[in-house]
Design an enzyme around this catalytic site. Sequence first.
Site, PDB file in Angstrom:
ATOM      1  CB  THR A 157      -0.649  -0.105   1.318  1.00 15.56           C
ATOM      2  OG1 THR A 157      -1.490  -1.319   1.181  1.00 15.56           O
ATOM      3  CG2 THR A 157      -1.661   1.342   1.531  1.00 15.56           C
ATOM      4  CB  THR A 206       1.476   0.179   4.326  1.00 20.28           C
ATOM      5  OG1 THR A 206       1.825  -0.963   3.681  1.00 20.28           O
ATOM      6  CG2 THR A 206       2.712   0.513   5.190  1.00 20.28           C
ATOM      7  N   GLY A 207       0.312  -2.603   5.550  1.00 15.92           N
ATOM      8  CA  GLY A 207       0.543  -3.974   5.982  1.00 15.92           C
ATOM      9  C   GLY A 207      -0.598  -4.986   5.937  1.00 15.92           C
ATOM     10  N   GLY A 209      -4.256  -5.472   6.589  1.00 13.39           N
ATOM     11  CA  GLY A 209      -5.357  -4.749   6.808  1.00 13.39           C
ATOM     12  C   GLY A 209      -6.088  -4.998   8.113  1.00 13.39           C
TER      13      GLY A 209
HETATM   14  N1  GLY Z   1      -3.311  -2.801   3.964  1.00 12.69           N
HETATM   15  C1  GLY Z   1      -3.861  -3.190   2.674  1.00 12.69           C
HETATM   16  C2  GLY Z   1      -4.588  -4.226   2.701  1.00 12.69           C
HETATM   17  O1  GLY Z   1      -4.384  -5.263   3.557  1.00 12.69           O
HETATM   18  O2  GLY Z   1      -5.340  -4.436   2.187  1.00 12.69           O
END
Ligand code: GLY
Length: 284
Positions: A157, A206-207, A209
Amino acid sequence: MAKAPVLIIHGGAGSRKLRGESLMHFQQSLLAIVEKVYPRLRSGASAVEAVTLAAACLEDDPLYNAGRGSKIQSDGKIRMSAALMDGSRRRFAGCVNVEGLRNPIRLARALLNKRDRVLSGPGAKRFAQDLGLTFRSPFTAERRREFLEQRPGKTGTIGALALDRQGHLAAATSTGGRGQEFPFRVSDSATVAGCFANKNCAVSATGVGEEIVESAAAATICAWVEAGIGLNESVERLLSGARRRKAQFGLIALNERGEYTAATTTKNILWAAAGPHGIVCLRE
Ligand code: GLY
């Protein structure tokens, strides 16, 4: 008095340490985007405009998992999500699982002044079409290969935070999701866990979700900073809880004094920043 503006962007957090040429590609891309956007902020662009432009540049670069280069869901479709928050007005807007749009972040920007500020799926697409936003296939050969070989890929992301000359903060986050997920899975990116800003702090995460949502990451850090806890202490407190739970995610955070940090529970987070100190980025 006008403040010294600050911009920080990220290109995702990963479980593998990037080295040599692959790190260099990301460094070059991140630095070029910061070098393009930061002068606008210095010339008086608002934090909202700066993070929108920075996120759109990241979405246009197929290196990242957002916009062009987004990962593919298990039914072979790409569905993207993005959010934008104006900290000075405490306004949040976003789109969830939108297909075919060149820059989901521009849809979030357009929704920021509307009554209905988070749209999903076909509704988000229709709204973007009515606005005349640009549509373009987000598929790349690399993502198709990763999808067919069921590889997770290296990229994540994207996000951007800015402090403008008026002292206003804004945050933007955009993603193609996890890749291979159940169709229409909702990621953290267009929630207040993945993107949040108030008058004192802005955060983009980010990571994984689900784990970002379970930590209520961005909104919690911003609330702690608003309550008077230092930026680094707030970030460390949140991430040490996440580490205990073995959660895999990272984030960037920026406060109204122009202090910023990039931190992660994973091996690395790709980031670059510009401010009165000059331009810097992640090193090996
Ligand atoms: N952080 C993006 C996702 O897990 O979709």
